[in-house]
Design a protein around this motif. Sequence first.
Motif, PDB file in Angstrom:
ATOM      1  N   PRO A 213      41.869 -64.967 146.377  1.00  0.00           N
ATOM      2  CA  PRO A 213      40.616 -64.247 146.633  1.00  0.00           C
ATOM      3  C   PRO A 213      39.403 -64.953 146.058  1.00  0.00           C
ATOM      4  CG  PRO A 213      42.314 -62.732 145.877  1.00  0.00           C
ATOM      5  CD  PRO A 213      42.861 -64.114 145.687  1.00  0.00           C
ATOM      6  N   SER A 216      38.389 -67.566 148.444  1.00  0.00           N
ATOM      7  CA  SER A 216      37.834 -66.942 149.657  1.00  0.00           C
ATOM      8  C   SER A 216      36.382 -66.523 149.440  1.00  0.00           C
ATOM      9  CB  SER A 216      38.671 -65.725 150.050  1.00  0.00           C
ATOM     10  OG  SER A 216      39.990 -66.109 150.396  1.00  0.00           O
ATOM     11  N   PHE A 244      34.245 -56.079 149.631  1.00  0.00           N
ATOM     12  CA  PHE A 244      35.452 -56.306 148.823  1.00  0.00           C
ATOM     13  C   PHE A 244      35.832 -54.990 148.150  1.00  0.00           C
ATOM     14  CE2 PHE A 244      38.122 -57.573 145.335  1.00  0.00           C
ATOM     15  CZ  PHE A 244      38.752 -58.736 145.746  1.00  0.00           C
ATOM     16  N   GLN A 248      41.853 -52.403 149.076  1.00  0.00           N
ATOM     17  CA  GLN A 248      42.256 -53.292 150.163  1.00  0.00           C
ATOM     18  C   GLN A 248      42.783 -54.633 149.654  1.00  0.00           C
ATOM     19  OE1 GLN A 248      38.665 -53.568 152.445  1.00  0.00           O
ATOM     20  NE2 GLN A 248      38.804 -51.476 153.239  1.00  0.00           N
ATOM     21  N   HIS A 249      42.713 -54.839 148.334  1.00  0.00           N
ATOM     22  CA  HIS A 249      43.130 -56.117 147.744  1.00  0.00           C
ATOM     23  C   HIS A 249      44.121 -55.885 146.600  1.00  0.00           C
ATOM     24  CE1 HIS A 249      39.456 -57.305 149.899  1.00  0.00           C
ATOM     25  NE2 HIS A 249      39.992 -58.508 149.948  1.00  0.00           N
ATOM     26  N   HIS A 250      45.052 -54.964 146.832  1.00  0.00           N
ATOM     27  CA  HIS A 250      46.149 -54.718 145.890  1.00  0.00           C
ATOM     28  C   HIS A 250      45.642 -54.401 144.487  1.00  0.00           C
ATOM     29  CE1 HIS A 250      48.765 -56.204 149.067  1.00  0.00           C
ATOM     30  NE2 HIS A 250      48.017 -57.273 149.138  1.00  0.00           N
ATOM     31  N   ARG A 252      42.899 -55.307 143.006  1.00  0.00           N
ATOM     32  CA  ARG A 252      42.137 -56.350 142.320  1.00  0.00           C
ATOM     33  C   ARG A 252      40.638 -56.133 142.499  1.00  0.00           C
ATOM     34  NH1 ARG A 252      45.500 -59.748 140.204  1.00  0.00           N
ATOM     35  NH2 ARG A 252      47.579 -59.977 141.122  1.00  0.00           N
ATOM     36  N   TYR A 253      39.912 -56.517 141.484  1.00  0.00           N
ATOM     37  CA  TYR A 253      38.452 -56.495 141.493  1.00  0.00           C
ATOM     38  C   TYR A 253      37.986 -57.803 140.873  1.00  0.00           C
ATOM     39  CZ  TYR A 253      39.289 -55.242 136.622  1.00  0.00           C
ATOM     40  OH  TYR A 253      39.733 -55.242 135.334  1.00  0.00           O
ATOM     41  N   GLY A 300      34.110 -54.171 143.585  1.00  0.00           N
ATOM     42  CA  GLY A 300      35.316 -53.583 144.151  1.00  0.00           C
ATOM     43  C   GLY A 300      35.751 -52.291 143.516  1.00  0.00           C
TER      44      GLY A 300
END
Length: 386
Positions: A213, A216, A244, A248-250, A252-253, A300
Motif C-alpha cells: 500500500p 501504491s 483509503f 477496505q485494506h484489512h 490498515r491505516y 483511513g
Amino acid sequence: MADSSIRILLIDDDRIQARLLSLRLERQGYDVLVAHSGVEGLALARANQPALILCDWMMEPLDGLEVCRRLKDDPELAATYFVLLTSRSALEDRVEGLDVGADDFLTKPVEADELLARVRSGLRLHQANQRLADLARDLQRQQDLLEAELAEAATYVTSQLPPPLEGPLRVDARFCPSLQLGGDGYDYFWIDDDHFLIHMLDVSGHGLAAALPSISILNLLRSRGLAESLTQPERVLEALNRDFRMEQHHGRYFTIWCGVYERQSRQLHYCSAGHPPAVLIPSDGDGPMATLGTRGMAIGLFEDAVYQSQSCRIEPGATLLVMSDGIYEVPEANGTMGNLEDFLAQLSPGELRQDGGLAQLMDSVRARTGAEGFTDDVALLRVRFS
C-alpha cells in the motif's frame, strides 16, 4: 519383526559379549554393525549414521565415556541415541555418564528382554527426534524463504524511492528497512515551476501487506492521480482519507506528513495526519529549531476527519528534516522505549546540516541506545534550501 533398515552400532571389546548381543538384535530384524574398540566404533558411526549405539563403558584405549563425548560433539551424530553398557551401578557413575551425553544405561550382564525393550524405547525416541529435526529444517527453509522475499521486497521498495536532488533545493534521504519490512515511504518532486511537494508516510503493520500500500500511495501522488490540487496539503490528505478506507485494506491505516514549498514566496505549507512533525533548522544552525506538524487523525480511520494546513517562511540556508517514528522509537539502554521529546532534545542541528548528516544521525542513535539495528523501518528526508 523390526524394520531391517534400522541400523544399530554395537561397540564392545569383549568379542563373546558382542557376538551374543548382535545375534539377539539380528534375530529381531535389525541391521547390526559391530566394532571391537572405541576408535573403530567412532569410524563406523561416522561412516554409517546409526540410529542407536550400544557401547561398553570399560574399553581401552578409548572408553565408552570418551566415545560418547566425541559422538555428541559431532553435529551429524549428536541426535543418535546412545546406551552405555556397564557393570557399574553407583549413582555417581550414572551421573558421570549422563553428563557426557549418554541417553540410557544397560547393566551387564545384559538380559535379552531388557536389551530389546531398551532398544525399542530408544529407537522410538530417536525417530521422534528425527521428526522434530525434519520439522525444524522445514521451518528453517520457510524462514529463509520469507527472509529472502522480504529482502527482495525491501530492494523493490528502495528502487521506487526518489534519488537525491540538486539545485535550488538539495534533497537527500535515507531508508533503512528493519528485519521486518514495514510501510515507510517518501517522495519529493516539482509539481510545477513554483511548487515543490514533499511527503512521507508510514502504513501500519509490517511485511508486504504494509509495504505494497505504501508504494501504491507513492505512485498515486507521483502520477497526479488525485483530482484535488497537489499544491494544497490539506486537500491532498482529505482526498487520501476519502479514498483509503481502513475497512477496505484489512484494517490498515497510515500516517503522513505533507508539505508544499512555494519558491517565489518562500512559504512552506504543511499538514500532517498522525505523523511525527518535521523539524526546521535555521540557517545559522544556532537558533531554536521549530517543529512543523498539525493535528490530524491518521488516514483511513475516520471518514469525517478534518485536516488544516499551516504555513511558515523558509529563510535561505534553512534545513528541513522529515522523519518516520522508527528513528526514535528504539529501545534505550535503560530498558525504556525512546520518544520524540528525548530525540529532539538530543538532536544536533550543526551535525545534521553537514554533508553526511543523516548517516551521522542514525549512527548517533545507535551509539546512544546500544542497538545494532532498528526495530522498525527508518525513513529520513533532508531538504536544504538555498
